[in-house]
Enzyme design. Structure first.
Site, PDB file in Angstrom:
ATOM      1  N   ASP A  85     -35.730   7.068  45.480  1.00 10.90           N
ATOM      2  CA  ASP A  85     -34.746   6.312  46.431  1.00 10.90           C
ATOM      3  C   ASP A  85     -35.208   5.716  47.551  1.00 10.90           C
ATOM      4  O   ASP A  85     -36.179   6.303  48.276  1.00 10.90           O
ATOM      5  CB  ASP A  85     -33.375   7.095  46.418  1.00 10.90           C
ATOM      6  CG  ASP A  85     -33.728   8.393  46.991  1.00 10.90           C
ATOM      7  OD1 ASP A  85     -34.789   8.580  47.522  1.00 10.90           O
ATOM      8  OD2 ASP A  85     -32.537   9.082  47.035  1.00 10.90           O
ATOM      9  N   ASN A 154     -22.849  16.838  48.012  1.00 12.84           N
ATOM     10  CA  ASN A 154     -21.637  16.310  47.186  1.00 12.84           C
ATOM     11  C   ASN A 154     -22.145  16.251  45.758  1.00 12.84           C
ATOM     12  O   ASN A 154     -21.653  15.664  44.945  1.00 12.84           O
ATOM     13  CB  ASN A 154     -21.189  15.192  48.000  1.00 12.84           C
ATOM     14  CG  ASN A 154     -22.259  13.818  47.677  1.00 12.84           C
ATOM     15  OD1 ASN A 154     -23.309  14.351  47.723  1.00 12.84           O
ATOM     16  ND2 ASN A 154     -21.797  12.734  47.877  1.00 12.84           N
ATOM     17  N   HIS A 156     -24.972  14.850  44.742  1.00 12.24           N
ATOM     18  CA  HIS A 156     -25.699  13.518  44.335  1.00 12.24           C
ATOM     19  C   HIS A 156     -27.056  14.141  44.203  1.00 12.24           C
ATOM     20  O   HIS A 156     -27.727  14.942  44.604  1.00 12.24           O
ATOM     21  CB  HIS A 156     -25.692  12.598  45.549  1.00 12.24           C
ATOM     22  CG  HIS A 156     -26.315  12.579  46.585  1.00 12.24           C
ATOM     23  ND1 HIS A 156     -26.005  12.223  47.971  1.00 12.24           N
ATOM     24  CD2 HIS A 156     -27.679  13.158  46.844  1.00 12.24           C
ATOM     25  CE1 HIS A 156     -26.961  12.453  48.890  1.00 12.24           C
ATOM     26  NE2 HIS A 156     -28.029  13.186  48.371  1.00 12.24           N
ATOM     27  N   GLU A 161     -24.335   8.783  43.824  1.00 10.21           N
ATOM     28  CA  GLU A 161     -23.203   9.408  44.425  1.00 10.21           C
ATOM     29  C   GLU A 161     -22.047   9.283  43.268  1.00 10.21           C
ATOM     30  O   GLU A 161     -21.870   8.908  42.476  1.00 10.21           O
ATOM     31  CB  GLU A 161     -22.658   8.361  45.390  1.00 10.21           C
ATOM     32  CG  GLU A 161     -23.565   8.028  46.493  1.00 10.21           C
ATOM     33  CD  GLU A 161     -23.562   9.108  47.626  1.00 10.21           C
ATOM     34  OE1 GLU A 161     -23.637  10.440  47.278  1.00 10.21           O
ATOM     35  OE2 GLU A 161     -23.730   8.794  48.892  1.00 10.21           O
TER      36      GLU A 161
HETATM   37  C1  GLP Z   1     -30.883  12.723  50.255  1.00 11.37           C
HETATM   38  C2  GLP Z   1     -31.809  11.929  49.529  1.00 11.37           C
HETATM   39  C3  GLP Z   1     -31.950  12.924  48.184  1.00 11.37           C
HETATM   40  C4  GLP Z   1     -32.139  14.487  48.384  1.00 11.37           C
HETATM   41  C5  GLP Z   1     -31.081  14.925  49.259  1.00 11.37           C
HETATM   42  C6  GLP Z   1     -31.338  16.376  49.813  1.00 11.37           C
HETATM   43  O1  GLP Z   1     -29.779  11.790  50.684  1.00 11.37           O
HETATM   44  N1  GLP Z   1     -31.370  10.916  48.733  1.00 11.37           N
HETATM   45  O2  GLP Z   1     -32.990  12.420  47.217  1.00 11.37           O
HETATM   46  O3  GLP Z   1     -32.580  15.231  47.481  1.00 11.37           O
HETATM   47  O4  GLP Z   1     -30.388  13.961  50.162  1.00 11.37           O
HETATM   48  O5  GLP Z   1     -31.697  16.409  51.132  1.00 11.37           O
HETATM   49  P1  GLP Z   1     -32.132  17.561  51.936  1.00 11.37           P
HETATM   50  O6  GLP Z   1     -33.124  17.967  51.273  1.00 11.37           O
HETATM   51  O7  GLP Z   1     -32.274  16.895  53.358  1.00 11.37           O
HETATM   52  O8  GLP Z   1     -30.997  18.268  52.112  1.00 11.37           O
END
Ligand code: GLP
Length: 268
Positions: A85, A154, A156, A161
């Site tokens: 993403d 959440n 995702h 989402e």
């Molecule tokens: C972000 C990214 C995801 C990632 C997730 C976890 O929003 N879009 O691809 O896996 O949230 O992030 P973190 O590892 O900082 O908790």
């Protein structure tokens, strides 16, 4: 440790802390990357960003540096990865973009050119068209072989989402307030600076990966990991569609797994 008979997830691997967990994840990644050396044109790797993935890339790069130079050259020569993403609207110099993140943690250390380390173009004139083209290019290349995944609080995956079904393709999405708050850390804690839209691979592309590695660390992820392990699939919980995948590995540290009710622990 008890032997796990259930087909899903294929394995749950628990380590006492994030550092040990990362070492175990990278042991497996190294082994999978070595396997690719004998393939002429291996399918793309699926890469993720976020805090969880940073130590994984740092450890992986350090391991790869000790590979014999001919093997490393071969690996990098055929390297092709697609990130999950990207935010829409950040300038290419913005250090908070996933493009900048990937350049810092993977591209520059391995001297990979952007055509090998693909990230959706969040500055495309038409982000929806960019998303379709990105998804199409991934399909043309055979889809993802090994998909690394972090998770949002959440539920995702990428930026899928809730609510989100299992057949959603790569597309332009609007970010939830929960996600923007979770990710504000990368924008000096300023919620106003967190973009409101993003391009993400859909659940369709994620679920088409040959093998998925979901990495979950820290107490803040305990609740959502418990939901994954205990709740049925539904649009309200995008991560729950992983239940449909036959080759899912869940990696968790004690902080994340400790509060899960199920005692499913598989040994390596
Ligand atoms: C972000 C990214 C995801 C990632 C997730 C976890 O929003 N879009 O691809 O896996 O949230 O992030 P973190 O590892 O900082 O908790």
């Amino acid at each position: 440790m008890p032997h796990m008979k259930e087909a899903w997830p294929k394995k749950i691997l628990i380590e006492r802390d994030a550092k040990t967990l990362v070492a175990s994840v990278v042991d497996l990644l190294e082994e999978r990357l070595r396997r690719r050396l004998s393939e002429d044109s291996p399918k793309p790797l699926g890469l993720a960003t976020g805090r969880t993935m940073r130590p994984v890339y740092i450890e992986l790069i350090s391991r790869l540096r000790s590979w014999p130079s001919n093997e490393l050259e071969k690996l990098l020569g055929s390297w092709c990865s697609f990130n999950l993403d990207e935010y829409v609207g950040l300038t290419d110099k913005n250090i908070d973009s996933y493009l900048a993140y990937m350049a810092k943690y993977v591209g520059e250390p391995l001297q990979l050119t952007p055509d090998k380390l693909r990230v959706p173009n969040g500055l495309a004139q038409d982000p929806q068209i960019e998303a379709s083209l990105y998804g199409e290019e991934l399909r043309m290349r055979g889809g993802v072989s090994i998909q690394l995944l972090g998770i949002g609080i959440n539920g995702h995956l990428g930026f899928n989402e809730p609510p989100c079904g299992p057949n959603t393709p790569c597309r332009l999405v609007r970010l939830s307030e929960t996600t923007r708050i979770q990710n504000a850390f990368a924008f000096n804690g300023d919620l106003n600076k967190v973009p409101v839209e993003a391009i993400t691979l859909g659940m369709a592309e994620i679920l088409s990966a040959e093998e998925i590695h979901l990495i979950v660390t820290g107490t803040s992820k305990a609740h959502i990991l418990n939901c994954l392990l205990s709740q049925p699939s539904s649009n309200d919980l995008p991560e729950s569609w992983l239940r449909q995948h036959k080759n899912l590995y869940v990696w968790a540290d004690h902080s994340a797994f400790g509060q899960c009710k199920r005692g499913m622990i598989a040994s390596k």
